[in-house]
Design an enzyme around this catalytic site. Structure first.
Site, PDB file in Angstrom:
ATOM      1  N   SER A 225       5.565  -9.651 -44.961  1.00 53.63           N
ATOM      2  CA  SER A 225       7.014  -9.973 -44.322  1.00 53.63           C
ATOM      3  C   SER A 225       8.111 -10.244 -45.523  1.00 53.63           C
ATOM      4  O   SER A 225       9.226 -10.183 -45.363  1.00 53.63           O
ATOM      5  CB  SER A 225       7.135 -10.616 -43.131  1.00 53.63           C
ATOM      6  OG  SER A 225       6.827 -12.148 -43.330  1.00 53.63           O
TER       7      SER A 225
ATOM      8  N   SER B 257       1.690 -12.382 -45.948  1.00 57.25           N
ATOM      9  CA  SER B 257       3.062 -12.288 -46.318  1.00 57.25           C
ATOM     10  C   SER B 257       3.514 -12.721 -47.366  1.00 57.25           C
ATOM     11  O   SER B 257       4.735 -12.321 -47.752  1.00 57.25           O
ATOM     12  CB  SER B 257       4.026 -12.560 -45.087  1.00 57.25           C
ATOM     13  OG  SER B 257       3.751 -11.492 -43.932  1.00 57.25           O
TER      14      SER B 257
ATOM     15  N   LYS C 238      13.638 -17.721 -48.656  1.00 62.83           N
ATOM     16  CA  LYS C 238      13.195 -16.312 -47.294  1.00 62.83           C
ATOM     17  C   LYS C 238      14.061 -17.059 -46.152  1.00 62.83           C
ATOM     18  O   LYS C 238      14.377 -18.107 -45.956  1.00 62.83           O
ATOM     19  CB  LYS C 238      11.870 -16.732 -46.960  1.00 62.83           C
ATOM     20  CG  LYS C 238      11.505 -15.790 -46.041  1.00 62.83           C
ATOM     21  CD  LYS C 238       9.964 -15.409 -45.625  1.00 62.83           C
ATOM     22  CE  LYS C 238       9.575 -14.534 -44.605  1.00 62.83           C
ATOM     23  NZ  LYS C 238       8.105 -14.443 -44.575  1.00 62.83           N
TER      24      LYS C 238
HETATM   25  N1  GLN Z   1       1.714  -8.253 -41.810  1.00 62.10           N
HETATM   26  C1  GLN Z   1       1.035  -9.241 -40.858  1.00 62.10           C
HETATM   27  C2  GLN Z   1       1.956  -9.389 -39.625  1.00 62.10           C
HETATM   28  O1  GLN Z   1       2.437  -8.271 -39.420  1.00 62.10           O
HETATM   29  C3  GLN Z   1       1.291 -10.869 -41.500  1.00 62.10           C
HETATM   30  C4  GLN Z   1       2.885 -10.948 -41.547  1.00 62.10           C
HETATM   31  C5  GLN Z   1       2.876 -12.481 -41.934  1.00 62.10           C
HETATM   32  O2  GLN Z   1       1.886 -13.252 -42.957  1.00 62.10           O
HETATM   33  N2  GLN Z   1       4.060 -13.321 -41.760  1.00 62.10           N
HETATM   34  O3  GLN Z   1       1.668 -10.104 -38.807  1.00 62.10           O
END
Ligand code: GLN
Length: 484
Positions: A151, A175, A76
Site C-alpha cells: 500500500s 506494504s 505516507k
Molecule cells: N497487501 C496487503 C493487504 O492488502 C498488505 C497491506 C499492508 O501491508 N498494509 O492487506
C-alpha cells in the site's frame, strides 16, 4: 543533488554548498513537474515545507544540526501531521486536518527534517497496487503503465522518481517491502513494537509497523535512528535501550549463514525473479556467506490466516469512522442509524467494505472459533517455524514478491490474485519479525526485482549491515528510471 545519499546531503548542507530552502525548492519544483502524472503525493503544502526548511537553515547556522536536519522527506498519508490534511487514501478523511503529530512525524520534526508532502496509498493501507486509493492510481516510474505496488505505493514511486530524498511507509502484510521491490528501492519493516504506532491510522493493530523507505540501506539506518524508540503513548511500543542502526554497517559478511526457505522458491515464483534472487545469493557467497536450506512448513497458511486476522482487526478499528466524531458525513439521512449507514456506504471504497464484512463475519458468534481462533493458532505455528529456522541460520533470504510490477488494472477485479502478491511477506508480519527488501536486478520488461532479507527479532542493525555490504559490491540500488 537528487542522486546524493542522506549522508552526502547532510554534508552538502553542513558545508553550505546548498541551503535547505534551496534543496526543498528543488524537490518542490520536481514534484510540480512530475507529480501531475505519477500522482505519488496526495497533499503538498509549500508554505509548511519551506517554513521548516528556513528553520533548518537557522539550526545549521547555529551548529545545532543532527544528521537529518534540512533534508526533504515525504510522509505516507497514514501518519497524522499537525496542520496537514491526513486522508489515509480515503474519501472518509478527505477533509481531515490532523490536530496532532504521530510519533514518527514528531521524531522527524525534532530531527529538523523537512516534510515535503503526504504520499499516496491504498485506502486505509488495504491493497498491493495503490489502486484502491480514493485519490487515484500511482504510476510506477520505471514504466508508467504499471503499478508501483502497495500500500505504500506513493512513497515508493516518490523515492524512485527522486521526488524526495527518502520517505516513510507502513507494513501490515508487506506494504513497505512489496512496493520497494516493485519500484527498485530499499525498505525496512522493523520488529513489531520498535517504532511507535501513535498517530498512525490503524488498519490491523497487531501487524501494523512503520518503517523507512529509501535508496540505500545506509539511508534506512539513519532514518531508523530517528524513528525507533520507546513511546508511552503506544501500549505495544517496546521499552528498549536506544540503538545506533549504523553501528554494524561496515562489518564484513564472512561466516554469515543465509537460510533459504524451500517454500519460497517453488511453484508461483516468476522465473525472472527467481533468477535475479539466485544471482544475489551468489554475490553473497562471494562476500563470504554460506547457504543452508531451511523450511517454513506453515508459511503456505500465511495468506489465509492473514485474511482472517487483518480484516477482523480492521473491522473493529474502522468502526470509529461513523460520521459523528470526524471525517465524512453523508449529506442527507433520516435518523441516526441511517446516517451511520449512508456515511459508511459513501465514505468507504469497495476493498475496505469487503474487509469490514469479512472481519465482522469471522468475529461473529458461531464463527469466531472456526475462523478467528483458528487463524490465531496458525499464526503461532508460523512464528514457531521461524524460531526453528533461526537455529540454523542468521538471516533468511528469498524473493520479496513473486513477480515484478504488473500492469495497472491487471488484477483490479480479482482480489485473491491481488492478495497473493504478499505470499512471501505476510508470514514476517504474523511472526512480528523484521524484514526488508533491496533491489537485486531486473526481470521481465526491465522491471526491478527485490531481494527479501528477514532477520531475527531486533536484528535490524545486522540486516542493514547485510544489505549495505551487498550495496557496496553492486549498483542495482543506484539505478534510476529513465526520463526522471
Ligand atoms: N497487501 C496487503 C493487504 O492488502 C498488505 C497491506 C499492508 O501491508 N498494509 O492487506
Amino acid at each position: 543533488m537528487i542522486e546524493l545519499s542522506l549522508k552526502q546531503l547532510s554534508s552538502q548542507l553542513a558545508g553550505r554548498k546548498i541551503s535547505s530552502v534551496e534543496l526543498t525548492q528543488l524537490y518542490l519544483d520536481r514534484i510540480q513537474q512530475l507529480n501531475p502524472e505519477i500522482n505519488a503525493y496526495i497533499t503538498l503544502n509549500h508554505a509548511l515545507a519551506l517554513a521548516q526548511a528556513k528553520a533548518a537553515d537557522q539550526r545549521i547556522a547555529n551548529n545545532e544540526a543532527s544528521p537529518l536536519t534540512g533534508i526533504p522527506f515525504a510522509q505516507k498519508d497514514i501518519f497524522c501531521a499537525k496542520g496537514w490534511r491526513t486522508t489515509c487514501g480515503s474519501k472518509m478523511l478527505e477533509n481531515f486536518i490532523a490536530p496532532y503529530d504521530a510519533h514518527v512525524i514528531g521524531k522527524f520534526n525534532q530531527a529538523g527534517a523537512i516534510n515535503l508532502g503526504k504520499t499516496n496509498m491504498d485506502e486505509f493501507a488495504m491493497g498491493s497496487s495503490n489502486e484502491t486509493s480514493y485519490f487515484g492510481k500511482v504510476q510506477n516510474p520505471w514504466d508508467r503503465t504499471r503499478v508501483p505496488g502497495g500500500s505504500s505505493g506513493g512513497t515508493a514511486a516518490a523515492v524512485a522518481a527522486r521526488l524526495c530524498a527518502a520517505a516513510t511507509g507502513t507494513d501490515t502484510g508487506g506494504s513497505i517491502r512489496q512496493p520497494a521491490a516493485l519500484c527498485g528501492i530499499s525498505g525496512l519493516k522493523p520488529t513489531y513494537g520498535v517504532v511507535s504506532r501513535y498517530g498512525m491510522i490503524a488498519f490491523a493493530s497487531s501487524l501494523d509497523q512503520a518503517g523507512p523507505m529509501g535508496r540505500s540501506a545506509e539511508d534506512l539506518a539513519l532514518m531508523m535512528n530517528v524513528m525507533a524508540g520507546f513511546d508511552e503513548r503506544d501500549s505495544t511500543s517496546l521499552q528498549r535501550e536506544a540503538e545506533d542502526y549504523t553501528r554494524s554497517l561496515a562489518q564484513p559478511l564472512q561466516g554469515l549463514r543465509i537460510g533459504l526457505p524451500k517454500e519460497f522458491f517453488g511453484e508461483g515464483l516468476g522465473a525472472d525473479v527467481g533468477k535475479a534472487v539466485e544471482e544475489a545469493i551468489n554475490q553473497y557467497k562471494k562476500l563470504g556467506a554460506t547457504v543452508v536450506e531451511i523450511s517454513l512448513p506453515n508459511s503456505k497458511l500465511s495468506v489465509p490466516a492473514y485474511y482472517v486476522l487483518a480484516p477482523a482487526e480492521a473491522s473493529s478499528n474502522l468502526s470509529r469512522f461513523d460520521g459523528v466524531r470526524y471525517g465524512y458525513r453523508a449529506a442527507e439521512y433520516s435518523d441516526l442509524a441511517d446516517m451511520y449507514e449512508k456515511t459508511r456506504a459513501q465514505g468507504f471504497g469497495a476493498e475496505v467494505k469487503r474487509r469490514i464484512m469479512i472481519g465482522t463475519y469471522v468475529l461473529s458468534h458461531g464463527y469466531y472459533d472456526a475462523y478467528y481462533l483458528k487463524a490465531q493458532k496458525i499464526r503461532r505455528l508460523i512464528a514457531q517455524d521461524f524460531v526453528e529456522a533461526y537455529k540454523h541460520c542468521d538471516v533468511i533470504m528469498g524473493p520479496t514478491s513473486p513477480s515484478t510490477a504488473f500492469k495497472l488494472g491487471e488484477k483490479g477485479d480479482d482480489p485473491v490474485q491481488m492478495y497473493l502478491s504478499d505470499i512471501y511477506t505476510i508470514a514476517v508480519n504474523l511472526a512480528g519479525l523484521p524484514g526488508m527488501s533491496i533491489p537485486c536486478g531486473f526481470g521481465a520488461n526491465n522491471m526491478p526485482v527485490g531481494l527479501q532479507i528477514i532477520g531475527n527479532y531486533f536484528d535490524e542493525a545486522r540486516m542493514l549491515n547485510v544489505a549495505h555490504q551487498y550495496q557496496l559490491a553492486t549498483d542495482w540500488h543506484q539505478r534510476a528510471p529513465q526520463g526522471i
